[in-house]
Enzyme design. Structure first.
Site, PDB file in Angstrom:
ATOM      1  N   ASP A   1      -9.224  -1.546  -7.457  1.00 26.30           N
ATOM      2  CA  ASP A   1      -8.487  -0.736  -6.489  1.00 26.30           C
ATOM      3  C   ASP A   1      -8.807   0.733  -6.732  1.00 26.30           C
ATOM      4  OD1 ASP A   1      -6.524   0.624  -4.961  1.00 26.30           O
ATOM      5  OD2 ASP A   1      -5.157  -1.075  -5.145  1.00 26.30           O
TER       6      ASP A   1
ATOM      7  N   HIS B   1      -7.745  -4.006  -3.298  1.00 22.24           N
ATOM      8  CA  HIS B   1      -6.623  -3.411  -2.579  1.00 22.24           C
ATOM      9  C   HIS B   1      -6.368  -4.148  -1.263  1.00 22.24           C
ATOM     10  CE1 HIS B   1      -3.873  -0.104  -1.643  1.00 22.24           C
ATOM     11  NE2 HIS B   1      -4.327  -0.174  -0.402  1.00 22.24           N
TER      12      HIS B   1
ATOM     13  N   CYS C   1       0.857  -1.194   0.000  1.00 22.18           N
ATOM     14  CA  CYS C   1       0.000   0.000   0.000  1.00 22.18           C
ATOM     15  C   CYS C   1       0.895   1.247   0.000  1.00 22.18           C
ATOM     16  CB  CYS C   1      -0.944  -0.061   1.196  1.00 22.18           C
ATOM     17  SG  CYS C   1      -2.126   1.297   1.328  1.00 22.18           S
TER      18      CYS C   1
END
Length: 231
Positions: free
Chosen positions: A165, A197, A115
C-alpha cells in the site's frame, strides 16, 4: 429498505443513505466513503450491513460531488480539498441522527470506513468517543500529521490493512498501532499478506480486489461490530 435522509450538521443540513434491516431494528453503524464519494459501491456496503441486521447510514461527506472510477485525479482533488473538520462534524451529525432513530437499538454507534473513510473513522472515534462503540477502519489512518487527540478514543478498534500500500503502508500502520497501544487503547491492526490498497472494493478500480480476503475481513468486521454494540 433504503432511502436518502437529511440531518442537522454544522448549523445546516447534511444528507446520507440509510439502509434498514428486514427485522426493522438493530445496532447503528456509520459507513464512511472512499475518496470516490457516496457512490453505489458504498451504498451497497450499507445495504449489506442492513442485511446483517444493522441500521446503516452512509453520510455524504462530499455533499453531492462524486468521482467515477476512471477519474482518479478528481477523486484525489476531492479528498485533498475536503475540510476534515467539517467532515468530522458531518459524521457527528450522522451519529446523532442514527441514535435518534427509533430503529436503532444500540446505546452507541459503530463506524466502518474504507480508504479515506478508514482514516476518518478513526478520527471520529477520537473526536466523538463517548458515542462510538466500535471502529473498523479498512486501509486508511490519520498518519500524515493530521492525527486527532487520541485521548478521546474509548471504543475498541479492529482494522484491516494491505501489505502493499503506497498510501498507508505497514510501517506507518504498525507505528500507529504501537502508539495507540502505548496510550492504553484497545487497538488491533491486521496487515494482510499479498494484498493491495482497496482489496475489499469489489469494483476493482485499482486492480487489487481480493475476494477471499475481502470476505474474510468483512465477516470479521460484522462480528466485531455485533460484539461491541450493546443494546
Amino acid at each position: 429498505m433504503s432511502e436518502t435522509v437529511s440531518f442537522p450538521s454544522n448549523g445546516d443540513n447534511a444528507s446520507g443513505y440509510l439502509a434498514l434491516p428486514a427485522s426493522g431494528s438493530g445496532p447503528g453503524v456509520l459507513v464512511i466513503q472512499e475518496w470516490w464519494g457516496l457512490n453505489p459501491q458504498i451504498k451497497g456496503m450499507a445495504d449489506r450491513l442492513a442485511g446483517e441486521g444493522f441500521v446503516a447510514l452512509a453520510p455524504d461527506l462530499y455533499h453531492g460531488e462524486l468521482a467515477e472510477h476512471d477519474e482518479m485525479d478528481k477523486a484525489s482533488h476531492l479528498m485533498s480539498t475536503l475540510d476534515q473538520a467539517r467532515a468530522v462534524r458531518d459524521m457527528e451529525g450522522a451519529v446523532d441522527y442514527l441514535q435518534g432513530r427509533n430503529e436503532t437499538t444500540s446505546s452507541k454507534v459503530g463506524v466502518i470506513g474504507f480508504c479515506m473513510g478508514g482514516m476518518l473513522s478513526l478520527m471520529l472515534g477520537a473526536e466523538y468517543g463517548a458515542k462510538i462503540g466500535a471502529v473498523v477502519p479498512f486501509y486508511g489512518a490519520p498518519v500524515f500529521g493530521n492525527a486527532p487527540d487520541w485521548n478521546g478514543l474509548t471504543a475498541p478498534v479492529k482494522g484491516h490493512y494491505a501489505e502493499n500500500d503506497d498510501f498507508f503502508g505497514p510501517d506507518k500502520i504498525n507505528a500507529l498501532q504501537d502508539e495507540l497501544r502505548g496510550l492504553g487503547k484497545d487497538v488491533s491492526f491486521t496487515i494482510h499478506p499479498g494484498t493491495g490498497h482497496a482489496f475489499a472494493n469489489e469494483t476493482n478500480a485499482l486492480g487489487t480486489y481480493n475476494h477471499d480476503v475481502a470476505e474474510q475481513c468483512l465477516a470479521d468486521a460484522f462480528a466485531f461490530l455485533k460484539q461491541n454494540l450493546s443494546s
